[in-house]
Motif scaffolding. Structure first.
Motif, PDB file in Angstrom:
ATOM      1  N   TYR A  61      -4.221  32.018  35.022  1.00 32.56           N
ATOM      2  CA  TYR A  61      -4.977  30.841  34.568  1.00 32.56           C
ATOM      3  C   TYR A  61      -4.757  30.612  33.062  1.00 32.56           C
ATOM      4  CZ  TYR A  61      -9.054  28.163  33.015  1.00 32.56           C
ATOM      5  OH  TYR A  61      -9.880  27.231  32.428  1.00 32.56           O
ATOM      6  N   ARG A  62      -4.702  31.714  32.316  1.00 32.00           N
ATOM      7  CA  ARG A  62      -4.548  31.623  30.863  1.00 32.00           C
ATOM      8  C   ARG A  62      -3.206  31.008  30.478  1.00 32.00           C
ATOM      9  NH1 ARG A  62      -5.013  37.247  28.334  1.00 32.00           N
ATOM     10  NH2 ARG A  62      -7.240  36.914  28.775  1.00 32.00           N
ATOM     11  N   LYS A  65      -3.129  27.373  31.175  1.00 29.27           N
ATOM     12  CA  LYS A  65      -3.912  26.616  30.196  1.00 29.27           C
ATOM     13  C   LYS A  65      -3.129  26.479  28.874  1.00 29.27           C
ATOM     14  CE  LYS A  65      -8.318  26.704  27.719  1.00 29.27           C
ATOM     15  NZ  LYS A  65      -9.542  27.495  27.436  1.00 29.27           N
ATOM     16  N   GLU A  69      -1.773  23.123  27.024  1.00 29.76           N
ATOM     17  CA  GLU A  69      -2.159  22.793  25.649  1.00 29.76           C
ATOM     18  C   GLU A  69      -0.925  22.593  24.768  1.00 29.76           C
ATOM     19  OE1 GLU A  69      -6.384  25.280  25.457  1.00 29.76           O
ATOM     20  OE2 GLU A  69      -4.535  26.147  24.661  1.00 29.76           O
TER      21      GLU A  69
END
Length: 543
Positions: A61-62, A65, A69
């Motif tokens: 998930y990190r 993300k 970004e």
């Protein structure tokens, strides 16, 4: 997302088996805690691998993300753009700033002047300019310094286009030196020189300004090519010199404070910004002053008189002695001619001795007024420095501040009776040879009294030089030929010593002893007339 199982989040990605993501990937740096997803939430994940060792799908998930970004930042910004973010932490070589993703701010780019500790910026929101974007490494380098420099350059251009001498502008003190302070006007630092801080005397700029102080300053001059601006504080108020002549007219008296003492005089403050000089020569009527510190010291309150004003040069001449009575105004009254004074010999010169009559007032005892009968070549023959002597006042020139003194006048003139009464033509006297000249010999008949023995009167025979007959120091007998009180002369002879007065051809004598005609005494070479020994006439003053 299906559910949370312990430290794992089970996610359905439409594969045969579910994927598992560690719960720690939902750590929120801003909140400093894990914010777990809720069952049923749709989330974006990155597929790292289809199966791991246990056969499960590996998801992140990190990473998903961060990739999202990064793509957003790259899409939105380019090199040279200004971005804003929060400084998150200090790392080797600089700081991390979160602008949506963490970017690197090198320590050298934090500010124009490197701060003592860049860690002080942690937690602060700052603006920076993007210097470099490395898409391959997903790395962005930013600079706060570049942004500040660009902003200052724009402010400088704007300031130089607007600023004019005579304006009053706001600024901030950025630096202080011995000679003044630098004030930031917004893009350019102007110099506020120490001499333009106050109309009064300032020894250190710190007396007036301090770092980061906000000031309103007067623009004295602008050099746009060299980007130099001269500033002033005192120019915001009228100069105290504007009406100085009306406030301190010549001859007026005022009380001021001694603010500086130099070898040549003392500076006296009449008011802030107005200082005058009391020259050492204007400090006392009578005292001999070697240095002004003998009379004044910094901080003294003294009364002065205005002597002169030069408004253009902003100079005032002051006097201390002018507020005191001038003792010379009373000298003639206190010491009329004929007054006997007692004083100390203060100094000797070739022409006389200076006698201190009272403090600061000297009289001159000229060599010609030291003795009635003695020819004084130098005052040291009669007096010495430090001697206490009594003299009589001969004359007072109050305007020229001079007093003439006499020593011989303390006694009567021996030529008026004593000498003519004791020396007569025909008398034989003993004397000592004191001086030889080409025209004759000077013979001391008694202390201080000399007569001239002309070369023609030295011997019965003709001689060419006195050295043929006598030498200095010889004791000889001479006959008095003539005594002339008016001219203070005695003529002598060694001819016919015991035969009575010499009678020359053409002279006669009577049985009654009437006086024979006097011949002119000779004092030169040959048979012409010449000067015999003569004491100088008493004169009131010679310098």
């Amino acid at each position: 997302m299906l559910h949370v199982l312990g430290d794992d989040v089970v996610v359905d990605v439409g594969y045969k088996s579910e994927g598992v993501i560690k719960l720690e990937e939902w750590y929120d740096e801003g909140l400093d805690k894990i914010v777990p997803p809720q069952p049923g939430d749709e989330i974006q994940v990155l597929l790292d691998s289809v199966e791991d060792e246990s056969g499960a799908i590996v998801l992140s998930y990190r990473k998903a993300k961060r990739q999202k970004e990064w793509e957003h930042i790259i899409e939105k910004h380019k090199e040279g753009d200004v971005v804003s973010g929060v400084v998150t932490r200090k790392i080797k070589g600089g700081l991390l700033v979160n602008i949506g993703v963490n970017v690197f701010l090198p320590a050298s780019q934090v500010d124009i002047r490197r701060p003592p500790d860049i860690g002080d910026y942690i937690g602060k929101t700052i603006e920076c300019k993007i210097l470099k974007i490395d898409e391959a490494r997903r790395n962005i380098v930013v600079s706060r310094r570049k942004l500040i420099e660009d902003q200052l350059e724009e402010m400088k251009k704007s300031l130089l286009s607007e600023i004019q001498p005579g304006q009053v502008r706001k600024g901030v003190v950025k630096n202080i030196a011995e000679f003044g302070a630098f004030v930031d006007l917004g893009g350019i630092d102007g110099l506020l020189h120490i001499t333009d801080m106050s109309w009064g005397r300032i020894s250190n700029p710190h007396e007036v300004v301090h770092i980061d102080q906000q000031l309103e300053v007067y623009i004295i001059s602008v050099d746009k090519e060299r980007e130099k601006i001269a500033l002033g504080l005192k120019q915001k108020s009228p100069s105290p010199w504007a009406n100085v002549e009306a406030k301190y007219p010549v001859s007026s008296r005022h009380t001021g404070e001694v603010v500086n003492v130099m070898s040549y005089g003392a500076f006296v403050k009449l008011e802030p910004g107005i200082e005058g000089l009391v020259h050492i020569s204007e400090m006392s009527w009578t005292k001999r002053i070697n240095h002004p510190s003998e009379l004044v010291a910094i901080g003294d309150q003294i009364e002065v008189q205005v002597l002169n004003i030069n408004k253009e040069k902003q100079e005032i001449s002051l006097g201390m002695k002018q507020v005191q009575p001038n003792p010379w105004d009373k000298v003639a009254e206190r010491y009329p001619t004929g007054t006997v004074i007692s004083g100390v010999v203060r100094n000797l010169t070739n022409y006389g001795a200076f006698i201190e009559i009272e403090e600061g007032i000297d009289g001159l005892l000229h060599v010609s007024d030291m003795s009635w009968v003695r020819k004084v070549s130098h005052p040291s023959e009669v007096v010495s420095k430090g001697d206490q002597v009594q003299c009589v006042v001969l004359n007072v020139d109050q305007e020229r501040k001079r007093v003439a003194l006499g020593l011989k006048q303390m006694a009567s003139d021996p030529w008026e009776g004593d000498i003519p009464g004791r020396y007569h033509p025909g008398d034989v006297k003993k004397g000592k040879v004191t001086k030889l000249t080409n025209f004759g010999v000077f013979v001391e008949l008694e202390p201080g009294l000399e007569g001239l023995l002309h070369i023609s009167e030295l011997a019965d025979h003709k001689i060419d030089s006195p050295e043929e007959v006598v030498k200095v120091g010889d004791e000889i007998e001479v006959k008095v030929l003539r005594v002339e009180p008016k001219d203070r002369k005695i003529g002598l002879s060694r001819k016919n010593l015991y035969g009575g007065p010499e009678v020359e051809e053409g002279e006669t004598s009577t049985e009654e002893g009437s006086a024979r005609p006097q011949r002119e005494l000779r004092g030169g070479t040959g048979s012409g007339g010449g000067q015999l020994f003569s004491m100088p006439e008493a004169t009131p003053e010679k310098e």
